[in-house]
Structures are given as C-alpha cells and as structure tokens.
Motif scaffolding. Structure first.
Motif, PDB file in Angstrom:
ATOM      1  N   PRO A  22       2.271  10.823 -34.768  1.00 22.83           N
ATOM      2  CA  PRO A  22       4.185  10.414 -35.055  1.00 22.83           C
ATOM      3  C   PRO A  22       4.015  10.257 -33.322  1.00 22.83           C
ATOM      4  N   LYS A  23       5.750  10.343 -32.754  1.00 20.87           N
ATOM      5  CA  LYS A  23       6.473   9.319 -32.030  1.00 20.87           C
ATOM      6  C   LYS A  23       5.600  10.760 -31.155  1.00 20.87           C
ATOM      7  N   HIS A  24       6.323  11.576 -31.644  1.00 20.00           N
ATOM      8  CA  HIS A  24       6.226  13.370 -31.017  1.00 20.00           C
ATOM      9  C   HIS A  24       5.042  12.959 -30.510  1.00 20.00           C
ATOM     10  N   LEU A  25       4.008  12.860 -30.392  1.00 21.31           N
ATOM     11  CA  LEU A  25       2.454  12.706 -30.064  1.00 21.31           C
ATOM     12  C   LEU A  25       1.977  11.961 -28.492  1.00 21.31           C
ATOM     13  N   LEU A  26       2.930  10.481 -29.095  1.00 22.51           N
ATOM     14  CA  LEU A  26       3.221   9.327 -27.543  1.00 22.51           C
ATOM     15  C   LEU A  26       2.948   9.867 -26.314  1.00 22.51           C
ATOM     16  N   PRO A  27       1.762   9.511 -25.661  1.00 22.15           N
ATOM     17  CA  PRO A  27       2.420  10.170 -24.344  1.00 22.15           C
ATOM     18  C   PRO A  27       3.358   9.667 -23.523  1.00 22.15           C
ATOM     19  N   VAL A  28       3.242  10.490 -22.435  1.00 22.24           N
ATOM     20  CA  VAL A  28       3.956  10.619 -21.043  1.00 22.24           C
ATOM     21  C   VAL A  28       3.635  11.168 -20.653  1.00 22.24           C
ATOM     22  N   MET A  29       3.383  10.419 -18.624  1.00 18.29           N
ATOM     23  CA  MET A  29       2.539  10.997 -17.899  1.00 18.29           C
ATOM     24  C   MET A  29       0.972  11.717 -18.656  1.00 18.29           C
ATOM     25  N   ASN A  30       0.846  11.500 -19.150  1.00 17.86           N
ATOM     26  CA  ASN A  30      -0.376  11.609 -20.057  1.00 17.86           C
ATOM     27  C   ASN A  30      -0.099  12.710 -20.807  1.00 17.86           C
ATOM     28  N   LYS A  31       0.219  13.380 -21.202  1.00 20.48           N
ATOM     29  CA  LYS A  31       1.252  14.375 -21.638  1.00 20.48           C
ATOM     30  C   LYS A  31       2.183  14.007 -22.924  1.00 20.48           C
ATOM     31  N   PRO A  32       1.547  14.627 -24.275  1.00 22.21           N
ATOM     32  CA  PRO A  32       2.700  14.161 -25.469  1.00 22.21           C
ATOM     33  C   PRO A  32       4.107  14.603 -25.518  1.00 22.21           C
ATOM     34  N   VAL A  33       4.973  14.064 -25.555  1.00 20.58           N
ATOM     35  CA  VAL A  33       6.322  13.800 -25.653  1.00 20.58           C
ATOM     36  C   VAL A  33       6.757  15.608 -26.213  1.00 20.58           C
ATOM     37  N   LEU A  34       6.014  15.789 -27.335  1.00 20.13           N
ATOM     38  CA  LEU A  34       6.764  17.424 -27.426  1.00 20.13           C
ATOM     39  C   LEU A  34       6.275  18.425 -26.748  1.00 20.13           C
ATOM     40  N   PHE A  35       5.289  17.881 -25.974  1.00 16.47           N
ATOM     41  CA  PHE A  35       4.663  19.303 -24.606  1.00 16.47           C
ATOM     42  C   PHE A  35       6.490  19.492 -24.239  1.00 16.47           C
ATOM     43  N   TYR A  36       6.924  18.437 -23.879  1.00 21.07           N
ATOM     44  CA  TYR A  36       7.762  18.612 -22.816  1.00 21.07           C
ATOM     45  C   TYR A  36       8.956  19.162 -23.353  1.00 21.07           C
ATOM     46  N   GLY A  37       8.883  19.377 -24.829  1.00 16.63           N
ATOM     47  CA  GLY A  37       9.945  20.610 -24.973  1.00 16.63           C
ATOM     48  C   GLY A  37       9.477  21.806 -25.056  1.00 16.63           C
ATOM     49  N   ILE A  38       8.212  22.131 -25.671  1.00 12.98           N
ATOM     50  CA  ILE A  38       8.150  23.026 -26.243  1.00 12.98           C
ATOM     51  C   ILE A  38       7.721  24.154 -24.649  1.00 12.98           C
ATOM     52  N   GLU A  39       7.437  23.596 -23.592  1.00 10.81           N
ATOM     53  CA  GLU A  39       7.476  24.293 -21.959  1.00 10.81           C
ATOM     54  C   GLU A  39       8.506  24.398 -21.555  1.00 10.81           C
ATOM     55  N   SER A  40       9.492  23.094 -22.267  1.00 16.81           N
ATOM     56  CA  SER A  40      10.929  23.413 -21.757  1.00 16.81           C
ATOM     57  C   SER A  40      11.700  25.248 -22.422  1.00 16.81           C
ATOM     58  N   MET A  41      10.885  25.144 -23.820  1.00 17.11           N
ATOM     59  CA  MET A  41      11.199  26.666 -24.140  1.00 17.11           C
ATOM     60  C   MET A  41      10.628  27.831 -23.476  1.00 17.11           C
ATOM     61  N   VAL A  42       9.152  26.913 -22.650  1.00 14.95           N
ATOM     62  CA  VAL A  42       8.441  28.605 -22.566  1.00 14.95           C
ATOM     63  C   VAL A  42       9.306  29.121 -21.289  1.00 14.95           C
ATOM     64  N   ARG A  43       9.331  28.040 -20.366  1.00 22.67           N
ATOM     65  CA  ARG A  43       9.998  28.550 -18.502  1.00 22.67           C
ATOM     66  C   ARG A  43      11.419  29.040 -18.610  1.00 22.67           C
ATOM     67  N   ALA A  44      12.341  29.224 -20.479  1.00 20.25           N
ATOM     68  CA  ALA A  44      13.702  29.988 -21.109  1.00 20.25           C
ATOM     69  C   ALA A  44      13.196  31.317 -21.355  1.00 20.25           C
ATOM     70  N   GLY A  45      11.648  31.510 -22.021  1.00 22.28           N
ATOM     71  CA  GLY A  45      11.352  32.615 -22.261  1.00 22.28           C
ATOM     72  C   GLY A  45      11.908  32.606 -23.448  1.00 22.28           C
ATOM     73  N   ILE A  46      11.522  31.396 -23.935  1.00 24.33           N
ATOM     74  CA  ILE A  46      10.631  31.401 -25.395  1.00 24.33           C
ATOM     75  C   ILE A  46       9.518  31.735 -26.024  1.00 24.33           C
ATOM     76  N   ALA A  47       9.034  32.333 -27.018  1.00 23.35           N
ATOM     77  CA  ALA A  47       7.708  32.660 -27.171  1.00 23.35           C
ATOM     78  C   ALA A  47       7.250  32.060 -28.394  1.00 23.35           C
ATOM     79  N   ASP A  48       7.833  32.148 -29.044  1.00 25.99           N
ATOM     80  CA  ASP A  48       8.095  32.672 -30.946  1.00 25.99           C
ATOM     81  C   ASP A  48       8.689  31.053 -31.399  1.00 25.99           C
ATOM     82  N   ILE A  49       7.681  29.880 -31.565  1.00 25.64           N
ATOM     83  CA  ILE A  49       8.326  28.681 -31.854  1.00 25.64           C
ATOM     84  C   ILE A  49       7.887  27.689 -32.676  1.00 25.64           C
TER      85      ILE A  49
END
Length: 357
Positions: A22-49
C-alpha cells in the motif's frame, strides 16, 4: 480523544510500486509514510488509534504496525470492504469511535507540525468539527473551503471553479455527530461518499465547524515526485555524522550522514544529507545528497542522488547517474559501463532492469 487514520486508497498514481504494497507504507527517509501521522498523534497525546485499511492489504499493515510498537499505544485495524470514498471510510469506523471525539488524519499525507493547537481550539471553542487548510496553487485538485471572514460557509470536493485557494490538508477533528451527517449522504458524481458533503451537512444544520489555517509544511504523497520531495524535506533536518557500520579509509563521507548497523562502505563518496539503513553494502560508488537507502540494499559501482532506494534493492555498475528516482524493494538495476549519463527511473518492487554496456 481517539485517532483515526484512513489508508484504504488504491495508490494508482504510484504503480507499479503499489502493486505489492500500500502507498501508505512506502518509505520517506526509510520510514513508512503512515508512521509520520501516527507519531504526530502520539505527540499530541492520542494513544488509541484505528487505521482503516483495504482487506487485501490487512496483513501488510498488521506486520508494519506490530500491535502498536514502537509507540506503546493501542492500534486497531478496521477494514473498508469497498473503496467508496472518505466518508465511507469514516463510517466503517463508527463502532470503533463510539461516542468519542476523534482526530482524523489521511494516511498518505505528511504534515510537519504539531496537532496540539488544533485539538486545543476544537475543545476550547466546543466545535462540532474542525478542518485544517493550507493555501495551494491548484485548489481544483482538493477539497476546498469558502469562508465568510473566519466562518466556514461552504466546502466542496475538487471544484471546477474553486471558491478559494484554501485546500483541506488531510487533518480533521469531529464529534460523533459526523456519523449522522454521513448516514444521510448519497454518492457523488464520482460514485463516492464525499467527506466534504458530510462537513457541508454539518454547516447547513447550524453546527459549529471551525477552520485552522495551517502554517505547517504539508505534502500529499500520492505521486512519485511527492515522495521524493517529502524525502528531501526531512533529510534537510539531519545533523552530524552518525555511523554504526564500517567505513573504510578510502571512502570520503561528508555529513550529515546516518549509517545503520552492519552496513559496509568501501571506496565510496557519500555526500549528505544521506540516510543508509542496516546491512547495506556500498562499494566504489557515489551516494549524493537527499538520498535514502533502506536496509540490506547494495550499491556497487554506481551513482545515485536525490532518490529513494528501498530494501534489498541492488544497483550494480549502472552506467548512468540515478537521479530523482524510486527504486522498489528487491529491484535490480544492472549495467556494465561508467557514468555520467543521467537516468530517471520509477522501478517497481521485484523488478529487474539490465542496461546496455
């Protein structure tokens, strides 16, 4: 507050890379694109996704997310049986959301900025919805908002005659009332249930829907050039020289460069910013700026810059410099002559390319 990431799109503009992942798992700087969104949520205090995925790719997402690691959060996969639009993707997650407020994030978008200001405004103003918008050059390609001052009066999907240049950039906040708005939708001319129609329904019902004018860098990674631009953006942040592998004395490395464990660099020139993953072999080669090389790749007798090379790919004596390219996982690009001719390649996973001598 819960988080909801939509990852059910086909990724047709990124074929052949998206035939095998899936396109969401293609890498940007060796990390899946999807992970950037997850990490933004985690930094905002969201822990149930929850992540909404197509049935055919559920296993790929399950393996990539591994039960919430490395973030130590709860991640739930929700299947969207048919690709019937963003509103339908939200609808299938109604049981997961329940009566909670939730932050919605499109999984193929990358927004380089904190989500906390959006959440704080949503709560303080007691809004029913909030959409994040950014000015764009071609608003007809996006969902676009029309404002009366700071008040949202209309939102329309991919309009022929945009009412403004403010495009929705893939981040929204909603209360459970959005599900009632979605329930009353009919398919659009595209045959999809449009989230913009549901937001318009909230507005017409007198619900308070706010607009956040985002100052953040943003990219929809739906095309090869967008992945490359996104890769450039994050590589610019690299600092220093971090080497866990081995670099021989004949090599010349100019920071910022990251080299992963068990990677060997022999008689090569590395000009940062560059990220090289684990278990790679770089030999008699030039790795130029804005290049990310994933785990277990091999670059031998070749030149590459401003590109993304995915895991287990092999570049072997390629006779031209590879530039602005995506090289898929397990791909092999093989040649016998020397540079400097320039090649521009979009090579899919598991493919091979044998170039003339």
């Amino acid at each position: 507050m819960k988080g909801l990431l939509l990852c059910a799109g086909r990724g047709s503009r990124l074929r052949p890379l998206t035939f095998s992942r899936p396109k969401h798992l293609l890498p940007v700087m060796n990390k899946p694109v999807l992970f950037y969104g997850i990490e933004s949520m985690v930094r905002a205090g969201i822990a149930d996704i929850a992540v909404v995925v197509p049935p055919g790719y559920r296993k790929s997402f399950d393996e990539a997310l591994r039960g919430g690691a490395p973030w130590n959060i709860k991640i739930t996969l929700v299947e969207q049986p048919e690709p019937l639009g963003l509103a339908d993707a939200v609808r299938v997650a109604e049981d997961y959301v329940g009566g909670d407020d939730f932050l919605l994030y499109l999984g193929d978008n990358v927004i380089d900025g904190p989500l906390s200001p959006l959440i704080e405004r949503f709560r303080l103003e007691r809004l029913e919805g909030l959409v994040s918008v950014s000015p764009v050059d071609r608003p007809e390609q996006f969902g676009v908002v029309q404002l009366d001052g700071d008040r949202l009066v209309r939102v329309v999907e991919k309009p022929k005659h945009p009412p403004s240049n403010l495009a929705i950039n893939g981040v929204y906040l909603f209360r459970a009332s959005i599900f009632r708005a979605i329930a009353g939708l009919r398919p659009s001319a595209r045959g999809e249930y449009e989230l913009t129609d549901a937001i318009q329904k909230l507005v017409e019902d007198g619900r308070q829907v706010g607009v956040f004018r985002s100052p953040y860098w943003w990219k929809d990674t739906g095309q090869p050039k967008d992945l490359i631009l996104c890769n450039q953006h994050f590589l610019r942040r690299l600092e220093g020289l971090r080497v866990k592998g081995d670099i021989d004395a004949r090599s010349n490395v100019t920071s910022p460069v990251v080299v992963g464990e068990n990677t060997v660099i022999i008689d090569s020139v590395i000009r940062g910013p560059v990220v090289i993953g684990r278990g790679c072999r770089i030999e008699n080669s030039y790795i130029g700026p804005y290049t990310a090389i994933a785990d277990h790749a091999v670059v031998r007798g070749s030149e590459v810059e401003n590109s993304i090379v995915m895991e287990h790919a092999v570049l072997d004596n390629v006779p031209t410099r590879i530039d602005e390219s995506l090289i898929g996982a397990d791909a092999r690009v093989i040649g016998q002559s020397q540079p400097p001719k320039r090649a521009r390649l979009w090579v899919g996973d598991h493919s091979q390319m044998h170039l003339p001598r």
